[in-house]
Design a protein around this motif. Structure first.
Motif, PDB file in Angstrom:
ATOM      1  N   TYR A  27       0.805  -1.098   0.026  1.00  7.00           N
ATOM      2  CA  TYR A  27       0.058  -0.137   0.119  1.00  7.00           C
ATOM      3  C   TYR A  27       0.852   1.155  -0.008  1.00  7.00           C
ATOM      4  CZ  TYR A  27      -4.004  -3.189   0.958  1.00  7.00           C
ATOM      5  OH  TYR A  27      -5.041  -3.890   0.954  1.00  7.00           O
ATOM      6  N   TYR A  29      -0.562   4.469  -0.092  1.00  4.66           N
ATOM      7  CA  TYR A  29      -1.102   5.390   0.688  1.00  4.66           C
ATOM      8  C   TYR A  29      -0.542   5.163   2.184  1.00  4.66           C
ATOM      9  CZ  TYR A  29      -4.108   6.801  -3.171  1.00  4.66           C
ATOM     10  OH  TYR A  29      -4.646   7.207  -4.400  1.00  4.66           O
ATOM     11  N   GLY A  43      -4.138   4.260   3.924  1.00  2.99           N
ATOM     12  CA  GLY A  43      -5.439   4.534   3.023  1.00  2.99           C
ATOM     13  C   GLY A  43      -5.525   3.180   2.353  1.00  2.99           C
ATOM     14  N   VAL A  45      -7.977   1.741  -0.478  1.00  2.00           N
ATOM     15  CA  VAL A  45      -9.264   1.996  -1.345  1.00  2.00           C
ATOM     16  C   VAL A  45     -10.158   0.791  -1.398  1.00  2.00           C
ATOM     17  CG1 VAL A  45      -9.684   2.439  -3.665  1.00  2.00           C
ATOM     18  CG2 VAL A  45      -7.829   3.571  -2.494  1.00  2.00           C
ATOM     19  N   ARG A  46     -11.301   0.987  -1.485  1.00  2.00           N
ATOM     20  CA  ARG A  46     -12.391  -0.005  -1.664  1.00  2.00           C
ATOM     21  C   ARG A  46     -11.982  -0.796  -2.804  1.00  2.00           C
ATOM     22  NH1 ARG A  46     -16.177  -0.598   2.639  1.00  2.00           N
ATOM     23  NH2 ARG A  46     -15.432   0.746   4.296  1.00  2.00           N
ATOM     24  N   GLN A  54     -14.413  -4.725   0.763  1.00  3.45           N
ATOM     25  CA  GLN A  54     -13.138  -4.186   1.463  1.00  3.45           C
ATOM     26  C   GLN A  54     -12.186  -5.239   0.917  1.00  3.45           C
ATOM     27  OE1 GLN A  54     -14.124  -5.423   5.178  1.00  3.45           O
ATOM     28  NE2 GLN A  54     -15.386  -3.508   5.593  1.00  3.45           N
ATOM     29  N   ASP A 128     -13.490   6.437   7.404  1.00  4.96           N
ATOM     30  CA  ASP A 128     -14.059   6.254   6.086  1.00  4.96           C
ATOM     31  C   ASP A 128     -14.239   7.489   5.354  1.00  4.96           C
ATOM     32  OD1 ASP A 128     -14.283   3.546   6.443  1.00  4.96           O
ATOM     33  OD2 ASP A 128     -16.325   3.764   6.786  1.00  4.96           O
ATOM     34  N   THR A 137     -15.407   5.047  -0.229  1.00  4.75           N
ATOM     35  CA  THR A 137     -14.183   5.159  -1.192  1.00  4.75           C
ATOM     36  C   THR A 137     -12.763   4.377  -0.614  1.00  4.75           C
ATOM     37  OG1 THR A 137     -13.739   7.276  -1.273  1.00  4.75           O
ATOM     38  CG2 THR A 137     -15.370   6.553  -2.856  1.00  4.75           C
ATOM     39  N   THR A 138     -12.710   4.880   0.555  1.00  4.93           N
ATOM     40  CA  THR A 138     -11.516   4.449   1.118  1.00  4.93           C
ATOM     41  C   THR A 138     -11.545   4.519   2.803  1.00  4.93           C
ATOM     42  OG1 THR A 138     -10.035   5.586  -0.570  1.00  4.93           O
ATOM     43  CG2 THR A 138      -9.003   5.345   1.349  1.00  4.93           C
ATOM     44  N   THR A 139     -10.997   3.419   3.393  1.00  2.51           N
ATOM     45  CA  THR A 139     -10.889   3.277   4.751  1.00  2.51           C
ATOM     46  C   THR A 139      -9.374   3.707   5.197  1.00  2.51           C
ATOM     47  OG1 THR A 139     -12.572   1.756   4.850  1.00  2.51           O
ATOM     48  CG2 THR A 139     -11.205   2.192   6.877  1.00  2.51           C
TER      49      THR A 139
END
Length: 197
Positions: A27, A29, A43, A45-46, A54, A128, A137-139
């Protein structure tokens, strides 16, 4: 934007499902947020490929509250990149990539032996982000680092004698935009101005 906010460090995250099945994924992010106590943020992304939306890493972290951030170095970047594949849930990417699991001390997910710096983490917060329609859209995952492992081969000393990681020895890989990555090729020191005058 992601090609402008560069270079970005990469968190190579190992997790376990509740049933103990491993997952390993990179990842970009990712960054450190605090040092006392140390916290990192990622971060995630979904995913449209999962019925729950997820990615496997996030699903496992929410289930178990634990994960390990392994720092990617030049000497195993190809194996790490192999873990980006859209594998089915329950596939152990560490095994597929030929990487070596190493027992952690304070969390259950294994570390990646090939990584010279590993951060054992406990989940502390999630946040979220939502699009204009209210869809997540992102967690953003915030984890507390409860143990740090540094291989002797990448360790160094600061001018004041503190233990540090030598970036030239670590050879970390950073993410730019798209499929473009970068090495650290040149370093320079820039002392801070004297704030006492």
């Amino acid at each position: 934007m992601i090609s402008a906010v560069v270079p970005r460090p990469i968190a190579f995250i190992s997790t376990l499902s509740r049933e103990g099945v491993g997952n390993l994924a990179p990842y970009s992010y990712f960054n450190v947020l605090a040092h006392n106590p140390p916290h990192v943020a990622i971060g995630m992304v979904r995913s449209r490929e999962r019925h729950h939306g997820q990615k496997d890493t996030l699903f496992n972290i929410l289930e178990t509250q634990e994960f390990v951030v392994n720092i990617i170095s030049d000497w195993f970047v190809e194996a790490a990149n192999h873990c980006c594949g859209a594998f089915d849930y329950g596939v152990d990417e560490m095994q597929l990539a030929g990487l070596t699991p190493l027992a952690s001390h304070k969390v259950k997910p294994p570390r990646v032996k090939e990584s010279a710096v590993q951060l054992e983490c406990l989940l502390r917060h999630t946040y979220d982000t939502k699009d204009s329609k209210g869809n997540v859209t992102t967690t953003i995952v915030i984890g507390e680092v409860v143990m740090i492992h540094i291989q002797e081969g990448v360790a160094g000393k600061s001018p004041h004698g503190k233990l540090i990681v030598d970036p030239q020895k670590l050879q970390p890989i950073s993410r730019l935009g798209g499929n473009t990555y970068a090495h650290i090729s040149e370093l320079f020191d820039l002392p801070r101005p004297d704030r006492t005058t």
